[in-house]
Scaffold this active site. Structure first.
Site, PDB file in Angstrom:
ATOM      1  N   ASP A 159       0.807  -1.220   0.000  1.00  0.00           N
ATOM      2  CA  ASP A 159       0.000   0.000   0.000  1.00  0.00           C
ATOM      3  C   ASP A 159       0.841   1.271   0.000  1.00  0.00           C
ATOM      4  OD1 ASP A 159      -2.303  -1.665   0.084  1.00  0.00           O
ATOM      5  OD2 ASP A 159      -1.863  -2.002   2.184  1.00  0.00           O
ATOM      6  N   HIS A 172      -4.480  -2.543  -6.130  1.00  0.00           N
ATOM      7  CA  HIS A 172      -3.750  -1.356  -6.589  1.00  0.00           C
ATOM      8  C   HIS A 172      -4.742  -0.269  -6.957  1.00  0.00           C
ATOM      9  CE1 HIS A 172       0.185  -3.691  -7.564  1.00  0.00           C
ATOM     10  NE2 HIS A 172      -0.113  -3.650  -6.288  1.00  0.00           N
TER      11      HIS A 172
HETATM   12  P1  IMP Z   1      -2.370 -13.057   2.505  1.00  0.00           P
HETATM   13  O1  IMP Z   1      -1.436 -12.505   1.471  1.00  0.00           O
HETATM   14  O2  IMP Z   1      -3.809 -12.793   2.178  1.00  0.00           O
HETATM   15  O3  IMP Z   1      -2.080 -14.479   2.822  1.00  0.00           O
HETATM   16  O4  IMP Z   1      -2.101 -12.234   3.861  1.00  0.00           O
HETATM   17  C1  IMP Z   1      -0.853 -12.307   4.549  1.00  0.00           C
HETATM   18  C2  IMP Z   1      -0.454 -10.949   5.122  1.00  0.00           C
HETATM   19  O5  IMP Z   1      -0.155 -10.061   4.043  1.00  0.00           O
HETATM   20  C3  IMP Z   1      -1.550 -10.242   5.927  1.00  0.00           C
HETATM   21  O6  IMP Z   1      -0.909  -9.479   6.947  1.00  0.00           O
HETATM   22  C4  IMP Z   1      -2.200  -9.317   4.917  1.00  0.00           C
HETATM   23  O7  IMP Z   1      -2.813  -8.216   5.538  1.00  0.00           O
HETATM   24  C5  IMP Z   1      -0.978  -8.894   4.116  1.00  0.00           C
HETATM   25  N1  IMP Z   1      -1.292  -8.477   2.749  1.00  0.00           N
HETATM   26  C6  IMP Z   1      -1.579  -9.278   1.688  1.00  0.00           C
HETATM   27  N2  IMP Z   1      -1.792  -8.548   0.578  1.00  0.00           N
HETATM   28  C7  IMP Z   1      -1.618  -7.260   0.929  1.00  0.00           C
HETATM   29  C8  IMP Z   1      -1.682  -6.019   0.201  1.00  0.00           C
HETATM   30  O8  IMP Z   1      -1.910  -5.952  -0.990  1.00  0.00           O
HETATM   31  N3  IMP Z   1      -1.444  -4.890   0.912  1.00  0.00           N
HETATM   32  C9  IMP Z   1      -1.145  -4.931   2.228  1.00  0.00           C
HETATM   33  N4  IMP Z   1      -1.075  -6.046   2.944  1.00  0.00           N
HETATM   34  C10 IMP Z   1      -1.313  -7.210   2.304  1.00  0.00           C
HETATM   35 MG    MG Z   2      -2.972  -2.147  -1.861  1.00  0.00          MG
END
Ligand code: IMP
Ligand code: MG
Length: 333
Positions: free
Chosen positions: A13, A42
């Site tokens: 982010d 995004h």
């Molecule tokens: P997962 O990728 O859904 O398995 O989540 C694993 C960790 O990555 C968690 O802490 C999510 O909040 C974080 N996370 C996954 N994708 C994003 C993203 O696009 N932006 C910010 N955090 C993310």
């Molecule tokens: Mg994002």
């Protein structure tokens, strides 16, 4: 350019979508290759309209960019089809035939997992889908009839494009601190999110990459659980104008001040050649909408200079507002 990798510096982010959409329009990108998966949103703003893209590459704003989903990526089919409709990119969207598929069952498994609940995953099922890919039982894009119109050998397209001197952008997702290998394990995502992994997922060899742009935001945010040095309270974040909610899941984002040491370390490990700084206007409100360096207040310029000195690379793109064109571009023309 011609081959540029965009990597997130911290926990995601950072505003990669905004930087990519600007580069697409300004540099007239020939190819934009999305890596990763549907968990990452995004955000792209154009003419007051907001797009939170989970699958379609953020370069869609430039109507001639060929949009590709990498061989190493993971496709959530309904979401992809929805976004293709929304962005009207059917004729120029390609999905690598070897990309793997996230199914509904993976989201169910993700949400039911006690471990994943503790980590605070996005719940899209990316971890379980990747597990299935490693077990070699995953469905691939070529197995899905609805993807037939989009199937391509993206690896060949990209490498042929590079041979022909085309401009190729490799769109990383999330941030380096969420990397399975280099992040805050176990509070990480299911894959490496670094620059080398982005090139690897796209099928681009390391010697073919010309630039790595690491994207910083003027403060740091994180969603989900796990360590975050310097974290401030939600009340304090609200006071400073740093409070955000996640583009994908709507969850509160935690926040912390910019970390110069981490910025330096992650620039090095990712081999960054340049940096982008987004949301300078959140830190210094008078920067809002600025498009030249001259109009920035001295303290904002000092902040940028300090980042450059610490990280050892130039900050070449500075975001000053949500629109793709709200940017100060300091690259040599
Ligand atoms: P997962 O990728 O859904 O398995 O989540 C694993 C960790 O990555 C968690 O802490 C999510 O909040 C974080 N996370 C996954 N994708 C994003 C993203 O696009 N932006 C910010 N955090 C993310
Ligand atoms: Mg994002």
């Amino acid at each position: 350019m011609p081959c540029t990798v965009i990597v997130g510096a911290f926990w995601g982010d950072e505003g990669k979508g905004k930087i990519i959409s600007y580069l697409a329009l300004k540099d007239k990108l020939d190819f934009c290759v999305r890596t990763g998966s549907v968990n990452a949103a995004h955000t792209v703003w154009k003419d007051g309209q907001k797009y939170a893209l989970h699958m379609v590459p953020a370069a869609f704003l430039y109507e001639k960019t060929r949009l590709l989903i990498a061989a190493g990526a993971n496709v959530q089919v309904p979401r992809l089809l929805e976004e293709v409709e929304l962005t009207k990119v059917k004729g120029r969207m390609g999905v690598d035939m070897n990309a793997s598929i996230i199914e509904e069952k993976h989201a169910v498994q993700d949400k039911a997992s006690v471990v994943n609940k503790g980590i605070g995953t996005t719940g899209w099922g990316v971890g379980p889908a990747l597990e299935e890919r490693v077990r070699r039982t995953a469905k691939l894009a070529r197995d899905i009839p609805a993807l037939k119109p989009f199937l391509t050998d993206s690896v060949q397209e990209i490498n042929d494009g590079l041979d022909a001197g085309k401009k190729v952008l490799l769109e990383g997702t999330q941030g380096f601190m969420l990397s399975l290998y280099f992040g805050t394990y176990p509070y990480v995502t299911g894959r490496d999110t670094g620059a080398s992994a982005i090139a690897s997922e796209a099928g681009v060899g390391p010697t073919r990459v010309d630039d790595v742009i690491i994207v910083y935001k003027s403060f740091i945010t994180r969603v989900g659980a796990g360590p975050m040095p310097g974290e401030i309270s939600k009340e304090e974040a609200l006071k400073r104008g740093w409070f955000e909610t996640a583009a994908g899941t709507g969850r509160d984002r935690r926040s912390a001040p910019f970390d110069f040491e981490l910025a330096k370390k992650n620039a090095k490990i990712n081999g960054a050649t340049q940096a982008a700084m987004t949301k300078l206007d959140s830190m210094f409100p008078t920067c809002k909408g600025a498009r030249t360096l001259e109009v920035l207040p001295a303290e904002a310029k000092q902040f940028i200079r300090k980042v450059e000195n610490k990280a050892g690379i130039p900050v070449v793109l500075i975001g000053t507002g949500p629109d793709a064109m709200d940017i100060i571009d300091l690259r040599k023309q």
